[in-house]
Structures are given as C-alpha cells and as structure tokens.
Write a protein that holds these residues in place. Structure first.
Motif: not given
Length: 307
Positions: A219-228
């Motif tokens: 998911i970090f590929n396209f929603l990095p802030e959410f993933a972090l």
C-alpha cells in the motif's frame, strides 16, 4: 559496487522501519519504463522507510528477465538517496540465484531477498544448501523468504544462522505462528523478522507480539502517508486506531484483491493509477483489475480522511 551497510547494519536498519516493494513500471508495450520507475523511487524515498525491495514480488520479479532485474535494481540504487537501503531479488534454481546475487552487487544493492526455488519441492536439507550457496556467493546481507515450496523449519533457520554470518533476516509468507514463535525463541535478535503475507497490514499487530517488528507494505506505493500512519499505530500498540484503519480501508481493499489470483500485484498498480502516478499495466501471466474495480478502489481512497 560496495554497499554502505554491513550485513549486521542492514539487518538493524530494515528492522527499524516500514519496508516496501516498489512496483516495476511498464509502458503499454510491456517494456520497462525506467524514467517513470526512477521517479517513483525518488518519491517513495522521500519518506522515512527501513528499506525498499527492488524488483521483488510486487515488482513482478517473476516476469522480468535477469538482465531486466539488474537494470531495475541499478535504477533503484541510483535513484534512492544515500542511506535508503535497496534490496535486490534472487531466486529460481541455486545456480541462477547465485548469479542474481552477484548481479545485485554489481547493481549497487545493499542486500538480497532470496525467493523460493522455481517449481520444484525440496527437503529442508536441500533448502539449507540452496541458502548457503547464495550466502557464500555474496558479501551482502541475505533475507530468506519462507513461503510456497520453501517453508523453512525452525531447525533449518537455526542452522543457517550459525553457518551463514551474512544471513540477516527471515521473512514469513506463510502465517504459521508456531514456526515464527519457535524461530524467534531460538534466535532472538540474531535475525530481523519481517511480515510478508499479502497486504501485511492485516496481520501486523498480532505479528508484533511474536517479534516481527516490520513488514513489507505494498500500500505504501500509492498511499505512503496512510501506510506510515498505520505502521506507527502498530508499533505504538494503538489497537483502536489500527482497527479503524483496517475497517476504513485495508479490509475493503483486500476484498477487491481477493477476487482473482494475482490481484495482490495488480491492485497496487491500480492504486497508483487512482492516485495520479500510473505505473502501466501488469505483465502476463497477471491481469489488471477491471475498470469497475478501479472505480471501487478510487472510492475507497477518496473516502479516507486527509493526512
């Protein structure tokens, strides 16, 4: 090229933060789009991550030629800022895996993720010899990936940790809690433990209790802030926040992912399309998600609260 990390340093680094597998960008004719890929690596490396796995499972390692793998890894190593670890893939038969490991050093990678051997089943003795051969062939730190036809038992991992000083990590793609517990009890912090089940966020909180301090987030590929944000909530044991983010996005996302084999990769590329950073199609034998499914994914993303 020489890695800026010793194997021990790399192990500590990748265990201290979120990991991710960048997708590999393709043009419409399915050729590698190096410029777009380099831009993607630069964008991801702006965030504080433990490491990036170039040409990994989400990066469609299985569809790339050896020459393409080296080109992808070279591009990642050349585009990431100093201090962001890049790990390269190795896989297929032992001789081929050794060649991939050697190529990874040429390409400037900092470590190796060793995928299961291609097609054939193997005994624990055979798997141990496979890993030992790859570890001997490189000075880089090596992470073994336990899944499919290469499920490592606790005794095997303990033997490898003793015989291979540059074995630094164990990535679990099976979900066998008993085995993970036994390995961690035997080896403690000798290895870094990585969650590697598809959409690893689903399992991140219970795995933390087993000593699995990090995981690879597609998911970090396209929603990095959410993933972090999700990763920080896991590490801080904020169960209510984890549950909310699972309900709001992760579980509905996996509902789409589970509709067809191979969608674990396809939906990530679709996520990049949905967020304005298209990465092109997936290569056969994978298939892209449908336009209707892309609309569903866009709706899930749009519904997320602003970071």
């Amino acid at each position: 090229m020489t890695s800026s990390f010793t194997p021990a340093e790399l192990g500590r680094r990748i265990g201290s933060g979120l990991l991710s597998f960048p997708v590999t960008h393709f043009r419409d004719d399915l050729s590698f789009d190096e410029d777009a890929y380099r831009e993607h690596i630069v964008r991801l490396a702006e965030y504080d991550v433990g490491g990036l796995f170039a040409a990994g499972g989400t990066g469609e390692f299985f569809s790339l030629t050896p020459a393409e793998v080296e080109r992808v890894v070279t591009a990642a190593a050349g585009s990431a800022p100093e201090g962001t670890p890049i790990l390269a893939p190795a896989g297929y038969g032992t001789a081929t895996a050794v060649e991939f490991a050697t190529a990874a050093e040429r390409a400037g990678a900092d470590g190796i993720l060793l995928f299961p051997p291609y097609l054939t089943e193997a005994s624990q003795e055979g798997l141990a010899r496979h890993v030992e051969a790859v570890c001997r062939a490189t000075s880089l730190g090596v992470v073994i990936y336990s899944r499919a036809n290469a499920v490592y038992q606790a005794d095997t991992v303990a033997r490898l940790a003793e015989n291979c000083p540059n074995l630094i990590g164990y990535k679990d793609g099976v979900g066998d809690i008993d085995t993970v517990t036994r390995i961690h009890a035997r080896l403690g912090d000798r290895l870094t433990y990585i969650g590697g089940l598809p959409t690893a966020e689903t399992y991140a909180l219970p795995y933390l209790q087993l000593g699995v301090t990090t995981y690879s987030s597609a998911i970090f590929n396209f929603l990095p802030e959410f993933a972090l944000t999700f990763y920080r909530a896991v590490r801080e044991l904020r169960q209510a926040d984890v549950t909310r983010m699972l309900s709001d996005f992760v579980l509905p996302y996996t509902d789409i992912r589970n509709r067809r084999a191979g969608y674990a990769v396809s939906i990530v590329k679709a996520g990049l399309t949905a967020t304005g950073h298209g990465a092109g199609p997936v290569r056969p034998p994978l298939t892209d998600i449908t336009p209707a499914e892309l609309d569903e994914l866009k709706a899930l993303i749009t519904a997320l609260p602003a970071s």
